[in-house]
Design a protein around this motif. Structure first.
Motif, mmCIF file in Angstrom:
data_model
loop_
_atom_site.group_PDB
_atom_site.id
_atom_site.type_symbol
_atom_site.label_atom_id
_atom_site.label_comp_id
_atom_site.label_asym_id
_atom_site.label_seq_id
_atom_site.Cartn_x
_atom_site.Cartn_y
_atom_site.Cartn_z
ATOM 1 N N PHE A 1 0.833 -1.194 0.000
ATOM 2 C CA PHE A 1 0.000 0.000 0.000
ATOM 3 C C PHE A 1 0.875 1.254 0.000
ATOM 4 C CE2 PHE A 1 -4.425 -1.028 0.369
ATOM 5 C CZ PHE A 1 -4.459 -2.309 0.891
ATOM 6 N N THR A 2 0.364 2.323 -0.598
ATOM 7 C CA THR A 2 0.937 3.650 -0.448
ATOM 8 C C THR A 2 -0.149 4.557 0.117
ATOM 9 O OG1 THR A 2 0.323 4.246 -2.711
ATOM 10 C CG2 THR A 2 2.538 3.332 -2.371
ATOM 11 N N VAL A 3 0.273 5.705 0.661
ATOM 12 C CA VAL A 3 -0.697 6.626 1.245
ATOM 13 C C VAL A 3 -1.333 7.454 0.139
ATOM 14 C CG1 VAL A 3 -1.048 8.566 2.797
ATOM 15 C CG2 VAL A 3 0.508 6.719 3.447
ATOM 16 N N TYR A 4 -2.648 7.374 0.037
ATOM 17 C CA TYR A 4 -3.397 8.172 -0.950
ATOM 18 C C TYR A 4 -3.677 9.571 -0.410
ATOM 19 C CZ TYR A 4 -7.412 9.798 -3.684
ATOM 20 O OH TYR A 4 -8.273 10.547 -4.455
ATOM 21 N N ALA A 5 -4.083 9.669 0.869
ATOM 22 C CA ALA A 5 -4.408 10.979 1.440
ATOM 23 C C ALA A 5 -4.274 10.937 2.952
ATOM 24 C CB ALA A 5 -5.826 11.404 1.049
ATOM 25 N N ARG A 6 -3.689 12.013 3.491
ATOM 26 C CA ARG A 6 -3.652 12.238 4.939
ATOM 27 C C ARG A 6 -4.601 13.400 5.205
ATOM 28 N NH1 ARG A 6 0.938 12.219 2.426
ATOM 29 N NH2 ARG A 6 2.445 10.515 2.698
ATOM 30 N N ILE A 7 -5.700 13.137 5.882
ATOM 31 C CA ILE A 7 -6.808 14.090 5.931
ATOM 32 C C ILE A 7 -6.994 14.620 7.347
ATOM 33 C CG2 ILE A 7 -9.269 14.389 5.514
ATOM 34 C CD1 ILE A 7 -9.047 12.081 3.507
ATOM 35 N N HIS A 8 -6.820 15.920 7.494
ATOM 36 C CA HIS A 8 -7.082 16.582 8.779
ATOM 37 C C HIS A 8 -8.464 17.211 8.730
ATOM 38 C CE1 HIS A 8 -6.768 18.911 12.393
ATOM 39 N NE2 HIS A 8 -6.884 20.039 11.715
#
Length: 637
Positions: free
Chosen positions: A199-206
């Motif tokens: 897996f890779t990170v698609y989105a880091r959502i705050h």
């Protein structure tokens, strides 16, 4: 002194920009001062709304349900539909597709057990958004959240979405580098646990919380971020607040900056946070009087840029005015703003000023507009099979007024019901049906046309594709080969079974045949719609000498995609077994020893005598036979 205003209560002197503020000694001012006493509003800090999202509550929800079915009772074991398993029960499997549903419940407002408090729309009977990527995109596009560059920038209750080979997975961030998730169920594990599996990170959502709600009109009494005022060169002490005849407004003197009256110093800004983009008429409300300027600049920031409108506020007597500034297209959200300043181009004289009370945005009249979903349809079926399930076309009016619409199929195999309707704010649903009867395999195309005579965007077209797959039978069988063995002169080996079935569609009419005289098949034909048919294989070794014999079974089925299929058969006939292989199974082992043991000590004529155990054929089963067997024990033939 109350400062400049169409209404004042005292006459005195103050200094702005180092210049005296002159008295407003007009008959209008003296008369008005007898009617109303106004007090300046002391400046005070106002905090913008934070949105109300509770990340700690989201994490608390995750702690309660990370290994249980969520509080709405649903669990996505597959893409759709969700399984109704009962809230709080253990998750039924470590594998599933419940990740985004779980995160939605954590951060949302599921009625049975609210989490973080966001209002997340639901596309299924389960709460929230079941798609991980769609949840991420919705959070960003709705204004609830923003993307961050690193996981270290996230806080409790934020969201991480991963991607691998076009698939997406959502988890709840707990803080400290830990996450919680469904399918597989995790609690307090490191966020990078998925990276080792590709897996890779698609989105880091705050998550910031809900965006500001619309406030329209915007008044000078509204808090930040809707209304604000200030100075470009110093404190906003010379904006003065008034209330007269029920109208709240503020005033200041014109003159701009000391060195240039065309450069704004004192400003007031109005932000409505429009909930819907569109064309709006803009109105300004203020008090006009003999001392107000004829050149008050209003800067309108709209979707296409900005524009300055100059307003003549001067009137013969105190008058509450509504002035139409113009009509523009505005985007939804925070970009819409109206700014009024003191940069009229007139030098400061301590008399001339401006006032402002509120700004209002009125939606410009719009014609009906056709809106519909989805934008295309795709149906698939098997030739000669049943019709595919119906689908739904939703039609609604995204404009104003009443939308009278008509829908046309454009093909004989396509049916719509109903074919017309009217809607103002509600949604009309049209059932789209397909009839494949009499149609051969192939791809068929049609177009649905939506027409509304007075709509701004009529007509609209919706493409429809019907794919009919050919009816294909497929031969399936097991095993793929057979092996028989026997000793020369021994009985025939046991029969074996060939299984045949149809792994395709329709009815498979099969036949089997072989190419040798020592192999018999029964039965040699049959039909299968998916069930398994059995064919018995029998071998006849009579008259066959020792050696290896080969045969081929051929399976045919007219119309099958993979006809014919072949199955290899091998028959091995071993030479006559030596006498010490008493049971003639090709191996000298414990079974031969047991037969000899049972006849040991018996001679010809005795009840227990076994001539097969009399290896040396001397008429008695004794130590000599045992010695011969022992010498060959373990041999195979």
């Amino acid at each position: 002194m109350s400062g400049f205003g169409c209404i004042r209560t005292t006459v005195g002197r103050a200094v702005r920009h180092g210049k005296p503020l002159g008295s407003l000694l007009t008959a209008f001012v003296l008369l008005a001062s007898l009617l109303l006493t106004t007090l300046p509003l002391a400046p005070e800090p106002v905090q913008a709304a934070t949105g109300g999202y509770d990340g700690q509550a989201a994490c608390g929800y995750a702690q309660e349900y990370w290994d249980k079915v969520c509080s709405d009772g649903y669990f996505f074991e597959a893409s759709y539909p969700p399984s109704d398993l009962g809230a709080g029960n253990p998750v039924p499997t470590e594998c599933g597709l419940d990740c985004a549903h779980f995160v939605s419940c954590c951060i949302g407002s599921e009625p049975h057990a609210p989490g973080g408090g966001l209002n997340i729309p639901s596309r299924t009977e389960a709460y929230g958004e079941p798609g991980a990527k769609r949840l991420a995109d919705w959070l960003i596009e709705s204004g609830y959240a923003e993307e961050k560059a690193t996981v270290g920038d996230l806080a409790m209750g934020d969201v991480i979405v991963y991607e691998r080979d076009g698939g997406y997975h959502a988890v709840l961030y707990l803080g400290g580098g830990k996450i919680a998730a469904h399918s597989v169920s995790y609690w307090q594990v490191n966020w990078d646990i998925y990276l080792s599996t590709g897996f890779t990170v698609y989105a880091r959502i705050h998550i910031n919380g809900p965006p500001q709600t619309e406030r329209n009109p915007v008044s000078v009494t509204d808090p930040l971020p809707y209304f604000g005022k200030g100075s470009n060169t110093g404190p906003a002490d010379y904006w003065y607040a008034h209330t007269y005849e029920g109208h709240d407004y503020i005033s200041t003197y014109v003159g701009g900056q000391i060195d240039d009256p065309t450069k704004p110093d004192y400003w007031a800004e109005f932000r409505p946070y429009l909930s819907e983009a569109g064309d709006y008429e803009v109105y300004a409300y203020y008090y006009g009087c003999p001392d107000t300027s004829e050149h008050v600049p209003f800067t309108i920031h709209h979707a296409g840029g900005s524009e300055v409108v100059t307003v003549n506020q001067k009137t013969a007597s105190a008058t509450w005015k509504q002035t139409y500034l113009g009509t523009w297209t505005f985007a939804a959200g925070a970009d819409t703003r109206i700014v009024v300043t003191d940069a009229t181009g007139e030098p400061y004289d301590g008399i001339t000023g401006l006032t402002i009370g509120s700004v209002e945005f009125v939606g410009a009249p719009r014609d009906p507009t056709i809106a519909y979903s989805p934008t295309s349809f795709s149906f698939s079926a098997i030739e000669g099979g049943s019709n595919p399930p119906d689908q739904t076309l939703s039609i609604w009016n995204s404009g104003e007024g009443t939308l009278t619409w008509y829908a046309y199929e454009g093909s004989s195999w396509l049916t719509l019901s109903p074919t017309s309707g009217t809607c103002t704010t509600e949604t009309d649903n049209v059932i789209v049906s397909v009839d494949i009867s009499g149609r051969s395999a192939g791809v068929y195309n049609a177009t649905i046309t939506i027409d509304a005579p007075v709509a701004t965007n009529t007509p609209q077209t919706v493409p429809v594709t019907l794919t009919i797959e050919p009816l294909i039978q497929t031969i399936a069988y097991s095993p793929t080969s057979f092996s028989f063995s026997a000793f020369e002169g021994d009985p025939n080996p046991p029969d074996k079974t060939l299984s045949i079935w149809n792994s395709g569609q329709g009815t498979l009419a099969w036949n089997v045949s072989d190419d040798v005289d020592w192999l018999t098949l029964s039965p040699t034909s049959g039909t299968s719609t998916g069930e398994t048919d059995s064919v018995t294989l029998s071998v006849d070794i009579s008259g066959k000498s020792a050696g290896i014999y080969n045969a081929t079974i051929t399976v045919t089925a007219p119309g099958a995609a993979n006809t014919p299929q072949t199955v290899a058969v091998t028959l091995t006939i071993n030479a006559i077994s030596p006498t010490w292989d008493i049971d003639r199974d090709g191996t000298v082992d414990y079974k031969d020893l047991a037969i000899l043991g049972a006849a040991y000590g018996c001679c010809d004529g005795d009840p227990g005598y076994n001539p097969d155990a009399d290896i040396n054929q001397d008429g008695c089963v004794d130590y000599k036979d045992l010695a011969i067997l022992g010498a060959h024990y373990g041999e195979e033939y």
